[in-house]
Design a protein around this motif. Structure first.
Motif, short mmCIF file in Angstrom:
data_model
loop_
_atom_site.label_atom_id
_atom_site.label_comp_id
_atom_site.label_asym_id
_atom_site.label_seq_id
_atom_site.Cartn_x
_atom_site.Cartn_y
_atom_site.Cartn_z
N HIS A 44 6.30 3.53 -14.38
CA HIS A 44 7.69 3.13 -14.07
C HIS A 44 8.68 4.10 -14.72
O HIS A 44 9.65 4.53 -14.11
CB HIS A 44 7.99 1.72 -14.61
N HIS A 104 -2.84 -3.59 -9.75
CA HIS A 104 -1.71 -2.68 -9.60
C HIS A 104 -1.72 -1.51 -10.61
O HIS A 104 -1.57 -0.35 -10.22
CB HIS A 104 -0.43 -3.52 -9.75
N ASN A 141 -2.25 2.58 -9.83
CA ASN A 141 -1.27 3.59 -10.29
C ASN A 141 -1.98 4.66 -11.11
O ASN A 141 -1.74 5.86 -10.93
CB ASN A 141 -0.22 2.95 -11.21
N ASP A 196 0.90 1.17 -15.97
CA ASP A 196 1.94 0.76 -15.00
C ASP A 196 3.33 1.00 -15.60
O ASP A 196 4.20 1.59 -14.98
CB ASP A 196 1.74 -0.73 -14.65
N HIS A 213 3.96 4.70 -6.97
CA HIS A 213 4.01 3.29 -6.58
C HIS A 213 3.91 3.13 -5.06
O HIS A 213 3.26 2.20 -4.58
CB HIS A 213 5.27 2.62 -7.11
FE LIG Z 1 4.44 -1.10 -11.25
#
Ligand SMILES: [Fe+2]
Ligand SMILES: NC(=O)c1ccc[n+]([C@@H]2O[C@H](COP(=O)([O-])OP(=O)(O)OC[C@H]3O[C@@H](n4cnc5c(N)ncnc54)[C@H](O)[C@@H]3O)[C@@H](O)[C@H]2O)c1
Length: 384
Positions: free
Chosen positions: A195, A274, A278, A191, A260
């Motif tokens: 980002h 999450h 991803n 994750d 995302h």
């Molecule tokens: Fe995230």
């Protein structure tokens, strides 16, 4: 062109950060609502905090009702506890879920109605002082103006936003992440990597977000494998905590993009954590995104040492995607099928997922603009 850059007022990071932060916490209020989950209480992360609060004579109430997908209902329960116990500030201890829940509780103690009323608007309501203590090296929520809350009526993971949601104090103490199990370390690490990669390749990238994004990518590439395979390695955990923080700062001031945008609907409908959703998407989405941003992917390839003399931007981008795929394989990221999702169930939802992805606004931050058909194709490719 001028750019705005937002960060938490204070960040205290590194070994013993929690003890170092005692004075700052006691300056923020008399009684804290600790927003957390039951695992944090059980494994002792909450007591690491309460030991410090007791020494500083700060009162507290614990709300441990957050689960891994905070909902509007859970937020309502937290607001009740905050009001009934006379709290005047918030401390979140946990992964992204408790931190996001604390942000939403903060909004709702100041306003009436439902948290879903804020969907699609910028939240300007000021919230009580909020301290974030991340226990995963992942979401970067300790540094962001975002909160992701599930709307139980419409089965949508809402992305809510407002500068007042940035915690006033982030305590990034790697000691809190040491107990993170392998599955959580891998998902949250990917994750954070997502980002940073999305922030760097977004249309909204700016010079300072670039600095944080590249630094985050370097730290995460250099340390995620070790943090995963040797969870007690303090330095790898420290580097991952810093990388996740930097990645959070980066996308807070740039944006996330197609991964995302497409990941949230998988989370909302199939309850995939999450970071895993991803990770399931990262390779297919990056293949799509290369076209508009090959120079930027090439720069990332140089940063992590994959670039070889003479490679074109496209070749370097492809080599980078291959390396990310190797990393996901090392971390044993499951496929949709491996996660137990049925092809027929997934295909039935593709149209809604593509719509929800586009409505969230994130895919349109990708340099190459995805259409609904592009998004559907990428969802389908996850089964090839
Ligand atoms: Fe995230
Ligand atoms: N606000 C933002 O900017 C932002 C960004 C990305 C994701 N998110 C959201 O954050 C949420 C996910 O957060 P997350 O991935 O950090 O997971 P999480 O907070 O849901 O935690 C996952 C599981 O790991 C456990 N856990 C966490 N830390 C642990 C530790 N140190 N030791 C043992 N167990 C531990 C938790 O108890 C939980 O069971 C999602 O709802 C996602 O949408 C928010």
């Amino acid at each position: 062109m001028a750019y705005k850059f937002l960060v938490p007022k204070t960040v205290i990071s590194g070994k013993n950060a929690i003890e170092e932060a005692a004075q700052q916490m006691s300056d923020l209020g008399k009684k804290a609502l600790i927003v957390t989950d039951k695992i944090m209480v059980k494994i002792g992360n909450v007591s690491k905090l309460t030991d410090v609060l007791k020494k500083s004579n700060v009162e507290y109430e614990i709300f441990d009702g957050v689960n891994s997908e905070p909902t509007d209902i859970i937020i309502g329960e937290g607001v009740e506890v905050y009001k009934n116990s006379g709290c005047d500030f918030l401390i979140a201890v946990g992964g992204g879920s408790p931190i996001d829940a604390a942000k939403a509780i903060g909004v709702m103690v100041q306003s009436s109605g439902n948290i879903s009323d804020y969907m699609g608007k910028v939240i300007n309501t000021s919230i009580p002082p909020l301290v974030a203590i991340p226990t995963t090296a992942g979401t970067g929520s300790e540094a962001t103006q975002f909160t992701i809350i599930s709307d139980t009526k419409n089965n949508v993971k809402m992305l809510l936003k407002g500068p007042s949601l940035i915690p006033i104090l982030a305590i990034v103490d790697p000691e809190f992440t040491i107990t993170s199990p392998q599955g959580v370390t891998s998902a949250t690490g990917i994750d954070a990597l997502t980002h940073a990669v999305e922030a760097y390749t977004s249309r909204l990238a700016q010079p300072l977000s670039d600095t944080f994004a590249l630094s985050a990518i370097k730290r995460i590439f250099g340390n995620l494998r070790t943090a995963y395979s040797d969870g007690n390695n303090f330095e790898a955990r420290n580097q991952m905590s810093l990388g996740a923080l930097e990645a959070g700062i980066a996308f807070n001031n740039s944006s996330v993009t197609i991964i995302h945008g497409m990941s949230r609907p998988i989370g909302a409908l199939f309850h995939v954590p999450h970071g895993i959703s991803n990770a399931m998407l990262i390779v297919e989405c990056l293949k799509f995104a290369i076209d508009g941003a090959a120079d930027r992917f090439c720069e990332i390839a140089k940063t992590v040492g994959i670039y070889k003399e003479g490679m074109s931007d496209i070749e370097a981008s492809k080599a980078l995607i291959e390396e990310i795929k190797n990393l996901c394989d090392y971390l044993k990221i499951p496929t949709l099928e491996g996660y137990g999702i049925k092809y027929e169930d997934f295909i039935k939802q593709i149209d809604k997922m593509a719509e929800d992805a586009l409505i969230s606004g994130s895919p349109s931050n990708t340099k190459k603009q995805p259409t609904k058909e592009d998004i559907i194709k990428i969802y389908e490719n996850l089964w090839k």
